[in-house]
Design a protein around this motif. Sequence first.
Motif, short mmCIF file in Angstrom:
data_model
loop_
_atom_site.label_atom_id
_atom_site.label_comp_id
_atom_site.label_asym_id
_atom_site.label_seq_id
_atom_site.Cartn_x
_atom_site.Cartn_y
_atom_site.Cartn_z
N GLY A 121 -31.70 16.27 -47.35
CA GLY A 121 -31.68 14.79 -47.29
C GLY A 121 -32.93 14.28 -46.66
N ILE A 122 -32.71 13.14 -45.97
CA ILE A 122 -33.85 12.13 -45.62
C ILE A 122 -33.54 12.12 -43.96
CG2 ILE A 122 -34.91 9.84 -45.68
CD1 ILE A 122 -34.97 11.43 -48.54
N PRO A 139 -33.47 -0.31 -38.58
CA PRO A 139 -32.04 -0.57 -39.13
C PRO A 139 -31.73 -0.99 -40.65
CG PRO A 139 -33.01 -2.01 -37.38
CD PRO A 139 -34.14 -1.15 -37.68
N ALA A 140 -32.75 -1.54 -41.00
CA ALA A 140 -32.64 -1.63 -42.86
C ALA A 140 -32.69 -0.51 -43.40
CB ALA A 140 -33.73 -2.51 -43.34
N SER A 141 -33.31 0.64 -42.76
CA SER A 141 -33.49 2.07 -43.50
C SER A 141 -32.19 2.81 -43.48
CB SER A 141 -34.82 2.65 -42.95
OG SER A 141 -36.04 2.17 -43.27
N ILE A 142 -31.49 2.29 -42.22
CA ILE A 142 -30.14 3.06 -41.92
C ILE A 142 -29.32 2.40 -42.79
CG2 ILE A 142 -28.44 3.26 -40.17
CD1 ILE A 142 -30.59 3.90 -38.02
N GLU A 143 -29.17 1.37 -42.90
CA GLU A 143 -28.35 0.47 -43.76
C GLU A 143 -28.45 1.01 -45.11
OE1 GLU A 143 -28.59 -3.59 -43.91
OE2 GLU A 143 -27.41 -3.91 -45.74
N TYR A 144 -29.57 1.33 -45.74
CA TYR A 144 -30.00 1.49 -47.02
C TYR A 144 -29.57 3.03 -47.34
CZ TYR A 144 -32.67 2.43 -51.42
OH TYR A 144 -33.06 2.62 -52.66
N LEU A 145 -29.85 3.99 -46.55
CA LEU A 145 -29.19 5.31 -46.76
C LEU A 145 -27.96 5.37 -46.72
CD1 LEU A 145 -32.31 6.96 -44.66
CD2 LEU A 145 -32.30 7.00 -47.07
N PHE A 201 -26.76 4.25 -49.94
CA PHE A 201 -27.27 5.02 -51.12
C PHE A 201 -26.16 6.31 -51.23
CE2 PHE A 201 -29.94 8.29 -53.27
CZ PHE A 201 -30.57 7.48 -54.25
N GLY A 202 -25.67 6.41 -50.30
CA GLY A 202 -24.52 7.33 -50.37
C GLY A 202 -24.53 8.60 -49.55
N LEU A 203 -25.74 8.62 -48.74
CA LEU A 203 -26.02 9.86 -48.02
C LEU A 203 -25.25 9.90 -46.65
CD1 LEU A 203 -29.94 10.00 -48.51
CD2 LEU A 203 -28.13 11.39 -49.65
N LYS A 204 -24.82 10.75 -46.07
CA LYS A 204 -24.10 10.98 -44.73
C LYS A 204 -24.99 11.10 -43.64
CE LYS A 204 -20.46 13.93 -42.76
NZ LYS A 204 -19.94 15.09 -42.80
N PRO A 205 -24.79 10.14 -42.79
CA PRO A 205 -25.36 10.13 -41.51
C PRO A 205 -24.88 11.33 -40.63
CG PRO A 205 -24.11 8.19 -41.50
CD PRO A 205 -24.11 8.78 -42.64
N VAL A 206 -25.80 12.26 -40.03
CA VAL A 206 -25.45 13.17 -39.14
C VAL A 206 -26.22 13.19 -37.81
CG1 VAL A 206 -25.39 16.01 -38.98
CG2 VAL A 206 -25.06 14.80 -41.40
N GLY A 207 -25.31 12.86 -36.80
CA GLY A 207 -26.07 12.81 -35.54
C GLY A 207 -26.96 11.67 -35.53
N VAL A 208 -26.98 10.64 -36.33
CA VAL A 208 -27.64 9.33 -36.29
C VAL A 208 -27.36 8.46 -35.25
CG1 VAL A 208 -28.58 7.38 -37.70
CG2 VAL A 208 -28.18 9.48 -38.82
N ASP A 209 -28.36 8.22 -34.62
CA ASP A 209 -28.03 7.13 -33.38
C ASP A 209 -29.27 6.10 -33.57
OD1 ASP A 209 -30.73 8.23 -32.34
OD2 ASP A 209 -29.83 9.45 -30.93
N LEU A 266 -30.97 12.36 -39.24
CA LEU A 266 -30.67 12.89 -40.74
C LEU A 266 -29.58 12.21 -41.62
CD1 LEU A 266 -31.24 15.19 -42.83
CD2 LEU A 266 -29.31 16.56 -41.52
N PHE A 267 -29.86 11.99 -42.77
CA PHE A 267 -28.83 11.40 -43.86
C PHE A 267 -28.80 12.51 -44.83
CE2 PHE A 267 -30.22 7.76 -41.57
CZ PHE A 267 -29.01 6.99 -41.40
N GLU A 268 -27.78 13.28 -45.18
CA GLU A 268 -27.83 14.40 -45.89
C GLU A 268 -26.71 14.02 -47.20
OE1 GLU A 268 -26.24 17.72 -43.62
OE2 GLU A 268 -24.36 17.43 -44.02
N ALA A 269 -27.31 14.77 -48.28
CA ALA A 269 -26.60 14.92 -49.36
C ALA A 269 -25.48 15.88 -49.10
CB ALA A 269 -27.48 15.31 -50.54
N LEU A 270 -24.53 16.06 -50.09
CA LEU A 270 -23.33 17.37 -50.00
C LEU A 270 -23.99 18.41 -49.61
CD1 LEU A 270 -21.15 15.88 -52.90
CD2 LEU A 270 -21.05 15.38 -50.61
#
Lengths: 319, 120
Positions: free
Chosen positions: A47-48, A17-23, A26-34, A39-43
């Motif tokens: 991503g991560i 949960p902390a990592s999801i909050e952080y990413l 940070f400005g990365l976009k969650p894609v299909g995150v549950d 994945l947290f992606e850049a433009l």
Amino acid sequence: MNIIGPDYLIFGVDDLPASIEYLTAFGLKPVGVDATGGLFEALDGTGIIVRAKGDPSLPAPLKTANMLRQQVYGVASPADLDAIEAELSKDRRVTRLADGSLETADDQGFALKFQTTKRRALMMPAEKINAPGAPAQRAPNEIGVWEDMPAAPRSLSHVVLFVPDIAKAADFYCNRLQFVITDTLVGAGPFLRPKANDDHHTLFFIRTPDYMQGCEHLAFHMGGPTELMVAGTRLVKSGVQSFWGPGRHKFGSNWFWYFNSPLGCHFEYDADMDKHDDTWTPREAPMGPEASQIVLFEMREKWAPGGPPPGAGKGPKPE
Amino acid sequence: MSGAAQQVITGRYLCHIGDVADGIARGFAVSGLRPKVIVVRKNGHLHAYLDACPHYTGGTPMAWKSDAYLNGAGTHLACHSHGALFELATGECVLGPCLGQSLTKIDVTITATGEVFAAI
């Protein structure tokens, strides 16, 4: 072997949960995150990927406590995957997955994956500046900054690894995967760029004891130094701990700002990195504060000179 | 702890004991001191350390955001630079880059009314 650079870095974390909050912060976009991460992606789609450390879908952990599980490299075409498979199969197991991607490990046990790159082409202007003697980059009435200006990470820039054996690491990436050393900080290690990327570095090694092997930091490219400082200021205002910066490195010329993270490594915004080709002659400098940065600043709360006159609001002066 | 009304306290005020619930850690700024002081309470015992990971000379702040000093399970203080873990009761690093080193322990005094002072 047209390796472009890291598409994704995959982490198995202690506190999801902390990592999801952080990413997200940070400005990365969650894609299909549950609830299991994702994945947290850049433009540009790099991503991560983050999962809980016990998630069975993750590659095996390093022997250290570092949370990096796999580096996923993007290559230009399926023919590059064939070339990598042919080269690395000479002395190690390379697994071909159903989608054509390859999984293997480097000489020090870092898990690697190679895929036809998933990154999307970006068509965006860089930060524009005006300067006497040069044509104006911003048209009349086009303003440079505004309060809610966008400042999103554009692309996964580079990864920095703690490695026990620099020579072995450089040999593998240069002689097996056709990376090139651009510069070296003696006492730390070399900067490398892959053949199909002209950035000063997508990879940097820092020599460390065995028990520290892992990811020291990763960085995302921003649209310019202003975006970097705006994004960093917003991050600090959200409570995130700054580690180093903002400043500008000498080797690579990139602006930097590093932050702590719950993923066991630093996260960096970078901007305006040098480009190189094969005519470049690598430089060397001893690692230290002078070699590593041309300028370094430290953020402070917004402040401005002026305000009420001295003594205002304190009542009449005593006789 | 002395309950004497005339108790003389030396040191710097950190917090009230009620500010740090059992099982959590918080960082408190002390005027004139660059690192914060981490106060952590576990099983009724209060421990305090400088917010300065010994991995780097001079130390470096350890939280990833305000007051986020613990690992996910809440069993150790964590440095969110490189994931080092430290024992709550001793400050000793048990995992990570500064293995074998320790956080700088700060002695604390708790007054009868629950104010926590650091011996610095």
